[in-house]
Design a protein around this motif. Structure first.
Motif, mmCIF file in Angstrom:
data_model
loop_
_atom_site.group_PDB
_atom_site.id
_atom_site.type_symbol
_atom_site.label_atom_id
_atom_site.label_comp_id
_atom_site.label_asym_id
_atom_site.label_seq_id
_atom_site.Cartn_x
_atom_site.Cartn_y
_atom_site.Cartn_z
ATOM 1 N N VAL A 178 0.701 17.271 3.416
ATOM 2 C CA VAL A 178 0.375 18.905 3.864
ATOM 3 C C VAL A 178 -0.406 19.578 2.855
ATOM 4 N N ALA A 179 -0.082 19.386 1.611
ATOM 5 C CA ALA A 179 -1.051 20.139 0.668
ATOM 6 C C ALA A 179 -2.261 19.862 0.682
ATOM 7 N N ALA A 180 -2.637 18.506 1.139
ATOM 8 C CA ALA A 180 -4.002 18.223 1.243
ATOM 9 C C ALA A 180 -4.913 18.846 2.529
ATOM 10 N N VAL A 181 -4.163 18.891 3.466
ATOM 11 C CA VAL A 181 -5.017 19.056 4.874
ATOM 12 C C VAL A 181 -4.584 20.422 5.525
ATOM 13 N N ASP A 182 -3.152 21.016 5.104
ATOM 14 C CA ASP A 182 -2.744 22.181 6.022
ATOM 15 C C ASP A 182 -3.568 23.329 5.530
ATOM 16 N N THR A 183 -3.670 23.522 4.096
ATOM 17 C CA THR A 183 -4.680 24.531 4.035
ATOM 18 C C THR A 183 -5.878 23.819 2.781
ATOM 19 N N THR A 184 -6.783 23.972 2.917
ATOM 20 C CA THR A 184 -7.988 23.223 2.001
ATOM 21 C C THR A 184 -8.149 24.118 0.738
ATOM 22 N N ALA A 185 -8.529 23.127 -0.245
ATOM 23 C CA ALA A 185 -8.391 23.910 -1.740
ATOM 24 C C ALA A 185 -9.917 24.847 -1.806
ATOM 25 N N ASP A 186 -10.718 24.413 -0.921
ATOM 26 C CA ASP A 186 -12.153 25.350 -1.200
ATOM 27 C C ASP A 186 -12.220 26.530 -0.148
ATOM 28 N N GLY A 187 -10.913 26.916 0.176
ATOM 29 C CA GLY A 187 -10.726 28.078 1.130
ATOM 30 C C GLY A 187 -11.233 27.812 2.683
ATOM 31 N N GLY A 188 -11.819 26.900 3.007
ATOM 32 C CA GLY A 188 -11.975 26.587 4.315
ATOM 33 C C GLY A 188 -10.817 26.449 5.179
ATOM 34 N N PRO A 189 -11.248 26.452 6.373
ATOM 35 C CA PRO A 189 -9.778 26.349 7.372
ATOM 36 C C PRO A 189 -9.323 24.921 7.379
ATOM 37 N N ARG A 238 -4.996 24.835 13.907
ATOM 38 C CA ARG A 238 -6.235 24.287 14.461
ATOM 39 C C ARG A 238 -6.096 22.731 14.853
ATOM 40 N N ASN A 239 -6.735 22.365 15.883
ATOM 41 C CA ASN A 239 -6.607 21.185 16.447
ATOM 42 C C ASN A 239 -7.035 20.120 15.500
ATOM 43 N N PRO A 240 -6.438 18.977 14.847
ATOM 44 C CA PRO A 240 -6.897 18.225 14.119
ATOM 45 C C PRO A 240 -8.311 17.171 14.718
ATOM 46 N N TRP A 241 -8.107 17.129 16.075
ATOM 47 C CA TRP A 241 -9.368 16.568 16.734
ATOM 48 C C TRP A 241 -10.400 17.299 16.404
ATOM 49 N N ASP A 242 -10.522 18.635 16.366
ATOM 50 C CA ASP A 242 -11.729 19.523 16.286
ATOM 51 C C ASP A 242 -11.037 20.843 15.658
ATOM 52 N N LEU A 243 -11.517 21.131 14.496
ATOM 53 C CA LEU A 243 -10.783 22.262 13.652
ATOM 54 C C LEU A 243 -11.214 23.581 14.511
ATOM 55 N N THR A 244 -12.188 23.375 15.286
ATOM 56 C CA THR A 244 -12.661 24.548 16.047
ATOM 57 C C THR A 244 -11.950 24.951 17.264
ATOM 58 N N ARG A 245 -11.072 23.962 17.855
ATOM 59 C CA ARG A 245 -10.435 24.167 18.783
ATOM 60 C C ARG A 245 -8.697 24.417 18.831
ATOM 61 N N ILE A 246 -8.353 24.811 19.747
ATOM 62 C CA ILE A 246 -6.846 25.325 19.678
ATOM 63 C C ILE A 246 -5.850 23.901 19.978
ATOM 64 N N PRO A 247 -4.940 23.917 19.276
ATOM 65 C CA PRO A 247 -4.008 22.758 19.024
ATOM 66 C C PRO A 247 -2.947 22.649 20.597
ATOM 67 N N GLY A 248 -3.216 23.727 21.477
ATOM 68 C CA GLY A 248 -2.036 23.934 22.382
ATOM 69 C C GLY A 248 -1.109 24.982 21.870
ATOM 70 N N GLY A 249 -0.204 25.454 22.823
ATOM 71 C CA GLY A 249 0.642 26.222 22.253
ATOM 72 C C GLY A 249 1.894 26.253 23.379
#
Lengths: 511, 504
Positions: free
Chosen positions: A36-47, A151-162
């Motif tokens: 979770v810490a590694a991928v849910d928010t990125t250290a470099d401030g990216g999405p 963000r959708n893990p398959w493509d972070l520019t896309r929606i993950p559904g809702g």
């Protein structure tokens, strides 16, 4: 065992490893918290994925330690004891905030656990935290969350559904092997479809709603989400069952979903009658979605099922009826958020009346979609309009249920694509509510009728390489049929793909 | 809005107009738990001590129907000769108010549990007792709201208050709302019929044991709808709804006032505004409630968190078997048992004292004695205080005890009256009042002897008459002794002592 390896395991495997002592629940939990810490928010401030609104590391590790202590004491552990889980933040938890994705509940700590949360804890599941959702579970993209989109893990520019994008994205990005979602019009199934995961909406009344912050009471249903069918079934059996605190909960035995998942994995569907819903396909459906869906239907035939086409003529009215019934209930359910007892309070400077504070709080605390639906519902229930809107919608609801009843006289399950399209880009439909609503065309009829439905991964669309879901619908209390079909399809497709569909997801993360 | 300063008399009003009434009575059920959760309903707890996620309306909470409340509702419906729905739903009544935890009230709308019934009420007229049949439109279940306490305003109303305190202990307490059909009776009797109806209903509720129906505690609350139409007209006029008329006497007064007020308005050509009105116990007037710009739209719809209530027919019949004797039949039976004349029984009924007299007799008193106290000093006190006779602090057991003390010779009638007054003044039980006030009859010969000797010495001529055999004169001496002892002397013993002393 290395942490990355643990996060790739199934829930059933993790539980077995914990039970045998090959690893500990604490170790499993820590591995997932690290993920979770590694991928849910990125250290470099990216999405990052932003699946979680709240991570309860301390509480999770304590719950895991409890499981380890039970094992050390020789106690018999449940089939999912020690397995981490992501809980949609619309289920109340006494030890974590519960926001429903809304500003109006920011920071609220419920004084009580939902029945589902209690069941999870009693079974030794480890709640990692609370996942993101569209505000009050209203949306199909998680963009209506007051706390930013997932963000959708398959493509972070896309929606993950809702609305359950957080739970589905947590699964697809290996932050948790299990998750709980809630489904009012597709909020479990549509995110499962667009993230390549499994999501089941149980029969209405199959899982307690006590502690589920209501969107639309007559449609809401909590359900299990996982990366494979057996894990989903195991979780289903933990949370299902009659609850005396929920008057709409069904007082009947829970269908044998785990047994059905195991039998289905044999890959033999002979004798099963499958109906393809004529009305759910064609115009407006993405070609890649239709292609994968038709292959899945062919596969069902190869596995021994008798496939026929079935007509459900009233399904085309399901969407408009849903968008009258749902807002009507929402307008009433959301009335309690008035700043008087809990949650946000705006404008209380000692000079304003309660009514003014209520108005200011609701104005500031609710997002646009919540307001839109409150207004729609207030209108639909108003004297003089009730019969034409809410009353008519209830009649359509009855007709949709009759369509299902007639269909289930001919077939055991119905199938359709889960969604008309794959995951669309973030922002694409935020200004077009109607386009957003149409995402749920296939999933809504089951909410209106209260029957069980599920989405299973059935491949990637050719044009964008994104996951497509196979939607399976079963009669009320026929939840086990979903698992039989899902498991049979899964074993065949995993064999064909040479591994789970999620193995094909792009490796976007940095180490 | 102009105030009408001079109202026509009631007689003048009904000379020109026929009143039509409709009564809406809310009864708080005496269940041990709330309508939709397990919280206690006990009165008088610390604010917000009897609450849970459900009755606080916390997000995610859900209601579960209280079976005992449904049972009570059905029994009330049956006792009011209603039909019991085979299938009925709860509905949400949506409106915003801070004492409503969910900002909707769970009630019943178009599917009440009980409907289409009647009850008979008896009122006194110049031509003797007359019975009127009151139609019951419906009886339905709902939950109570919390209570707001407005602080800083002059009258306790929200207007002018600096802030408000909220107590949700009452939120979710089960209520039954009983609504009559329009009541049209001879105009002169309308206020009395309204009162008789509420009296009858209260008696019925108590006999059913579903509530104590104590109006002063808000366990029974009455809203009186009144409209006028020109004498003989068929279509109804515009009605007003006077809220929270919370004593039997007030029901009669409020209806009387509204008839006079509306007559004055109509006489002056002013249209009646359909509105809710507040009843003022002190002035005996009603005043307009908040003027609403538009009709309230409650957006009722079926409560999706509850399943329909479908009482099995055999259960309903089983409950019918638990109904108490109908009040009218009970009154006839009791009248015969007690040996009261029609007039005496009517007095007891009109005083709302049937149950009290019955309980007093059960506690050991004779019928005449029981009636005497309830209809005498207790009724007068209640009248002075503007309260019900069961609301002034004396119980049937107290009255029976007083009668017992008379029977035992501890009290005479005059002392007994003082004891009852002491109990009514809150000085404690009859025995405590006797002790505290030192009211017991003095039958001790030494004490009485001194008083007798004093009286004989003070009235030598009377003594002489008695010595001469004129026993009729003894009374004068007894009177003097009673006076000297503050009425506490045992009159019988005094007579004996006088005769002993003067006949030797």
């Amino acid at each position: 065992m290395s942490a990355p390896e643990l996060t790739r395991r199934t829930a059933a495997e993790l539980a077995a490893l914990v039970a045998s002592g090959e690893t500990s629940a604490v170790e499993v939990t820590r591995a997932h918290l690290d993920r979770v810490a590694a991928v849910d928010t990125t250290a470099d401030g990216g999405p990052g994925v932003h699946a979680f609104l709240h991570v309860a590391a301390e509480e999770a590790l304590a719950a895991a330690a409890e499981v380890d202590a039970q094992r050390a004491a020789g106690e018999r552990l449940g089939p999912l004891a020690g397995v981490p889980l992501a809980l949609k933040d619309v289920i109340t938890t006494a030890d974590m905030p519960t926001t429903a994705g809304s500003r109006i509940l920011e920071g609220w700590r419920p004084p009580y656990d939902a029945t589902v949360a209690r069941a999870l804890r009693a079974a030794g599941l480890v709640i990692l935290g609370k996942t993101n959702l569209d505000e009050f579970a209203m949306g199909s993209s998680t963009e209506n969350s007051a706390f930013g989109p997932t963000r959708n893990p398959w493509d972070l520019t896309r929606i993950p559904g809702g609305s359950g994008g957080g739970s589905a994205a947590a699964l697809a990005s290996f932050q948790a092997p299990l998750a709980i979602g809630t489904d009012t019009g597709g909020s479990i199934r549509q995110p499962a479809a667009v993230t390549g995961t499994v999501g089941v909406k149980p029969t209405y009344g199959g899982v307690s709603r006590y502690g589920l912050i209501a969107c639309a009471s007559s449609l809401d249903q909590a359900g299990p989400c996982a990366r494979n069918v057996l894990d989903t079934a195991l979780l289903h059996s933990v949370i299902a069952g009659h609850d005396p605190l929920d008057s709409t909960s069904i007082d009947q035995p829970v269908p044998d979903v785990v047994g059905a998942a195991r039998r289905g994995a044999d890959g033999d569907l002979s004798g099963l009658r499958v109906g393809v819903v004529k009305e759910l396909g064609g115009e407006g459906y993405q070609p890649g979605v239709e292609a994968r869906f038709h292959e899945a239907v062919e596969l069902l035939g190869k596995l021994g099922a008798d496939v026929v086409e079935v007509s459900c003529p009233h399904f085309e009215y399901a969407l408009p009826a849903y968008y009258l019934i749902l807002p009507s209930e929402v307008s009433s359910n959301l009335a309690r958020f008035d700043a008087m007892r809990y949650g946000l309070r705006v404008g209380d400077d000692g000079t304003r009346s309660a009514e003014e504070v209520m108005t200011m709080t609701r104005g500031a605390g609710f997002g646009a979609e919540a307001k839109r639906r409150i207004i729609l519902g207030t209108y639909a229930l108003s004297s003089g309009y009730y019969d034409a809107y809410y009353g008519q919608a209830q009649k359509v609801r009855t007709l949709v249920a009759r369509d299902f009843a007639a269909a289930f006289e001919q077939v055991d399950v119905l199938v359709s694509p889960t969604t008309p399209t794959t995951a669309f880009p973030l922002g694409e439909k935020v200004d077009d509510p109607l386009a957003m609503y149409k995402n749920d065309l296939c999933t809504i009829p089951s909410n209106l009728a209260g029957n069980a439905s599920a989405s299973f991964p059935c491949g990637l669309a050719d044009e964008d390489g994104l996951p497509v879901g196979l939607h399976v619908m079963a009669p009320v209390l026929g939840d086990d049929r979903l698992y039989r079909v899902g498991a049979a399809v899964e074993q065949a497709l995993v064999a064909e793909w040479g591994g789970p569909l999620l193995d094909q997801a792009p490796a976007w993360e940095t180490s | 809005m102009p105030t009408i300063t001079t109202l026509p008399s009631f007689d003048a009003a009904i000379n020109r107009f026929d009143p039509v009434m409709g009564m809406e009575v809310h009864v708080e059920l005496g269940t041990t738990t709330k309508m939709f959760c397990g919280c206690s309903t006990e009165f008088g707890a610390e604010p917000n001590a009897q609450v849970c996620p459900t009755c606080l309306g916390l997000p995610g909470s859900l209601p579960v129907v209280n079976r005992v409340a449904v049972e009570s509702a059905i029994r009330i419906g049956l006792a009011l000769n209603c039909r019991i729905a085979e299938h009925c739903r709860f509905a949400r009544k949506n409106y915003f108010y801070p004492d409503m935890p969910k900002n909707f009230q769970v009630s019943q709308y178009d599917e009440p549990i009980a409907f289409d019934g009647w009850t008979d009420v008896t009122v006194d007229t110049d031509d003797g007792a007359r019975v009127f049949r009151i139609g019951i439109e419906r009886a339905h279940m709902e939950e109570d709201t919390g209570k707001s306490l407005h602080v800083g305003g002059a009258t306790g109303r929200i207007h002018g208050a600096s802030h408000s305190l909220l107590d949700y202990n009452r939120a979710g307490i089960p209520l039954i709302e009983i609504v009559t059909k329009p009541i049209e009776v001879p105009p002169a009797l309308a206020p009395a019929v309204a009162r008789a109806y509420v009296t009858e209903l209260r008696e019925l509720i108590r006999a059913l044991g579903v509530s104590e129906a104590r109006m002063e505690l808000g366990q029974m609350r009455c809203d009186a709808n009144v409209s006028l139409k020109p004498t003989g007209a068929s279509s109804f006029g515009t009605r007003t709804e006077t809220k929270n008329v919370n004593s039997l006497r007030s029901v009669e007064r409020a209806v009387t006032y509204e008839i006079r007020r509306q007559a004055a308005a109509l006489d002056s050509g002013t249209a009646i505004v359909q509105e809710t009105r507040h009843w003022h116990e002190d002035t005996g007037e009603t005043t307009a409630g908040r003027v609403k710009e538009e009709a309230e739209d409650y957006r009722y719809f079926p409560e999706p968190d509850l399943v329909p209530v479908a009482p099995a027919r055999d259960w309903v019949e089983q409950l019918r078997g638990t109904l108490p004797e109908p009040p009218a039949a009970r009154r006839s039976r009791l009248q015969a048992e007690w040996g009261f004349t029609d007039l005496e029984m009517r007095d007891v009924v009109n005083a709302g004292a049937v149950g009290l007299v019955e309980e007093t007799i059960a506690a050991g008193a004779d019928a005449a004695g029981a009636k005497k106290w309830w209809l005498g000093v207790v009724a007068r006190t209640a009248n002075e205080r503007g309260a019900g006779i069961d609301e002034v602090g004396i119980t049937p057991a107290d009255v029976a005890r007083v009668q017992t003390l008379i029977g035992e010779g501890t009290l005479n009638d005059k002392l007994a009256r003082q004891v009852v007054e002491g109990v009514l003044a809150g000085e404690g039980s009859p025995d405590e009042v006797v002790t505290a006030r030192g009211l017991a009859i003095v039958s001790d010969d030494a004490a009485l002897g001194t008083a007798v000797d004093g009286a004989i010495a003070a009235m030598p001529d009377v003594a002489e008459k008695i010595r001469g055999g004129n026993m009729g004169a003894v009374g004068a001496l007894i009177g003097a002794v009673m006076k000297a002892t503050g009425g506490q002397a045992d009159a019988k013993r005094v007579r004996e002592l006088i005769v002993e002393r003067l006949s030797g």
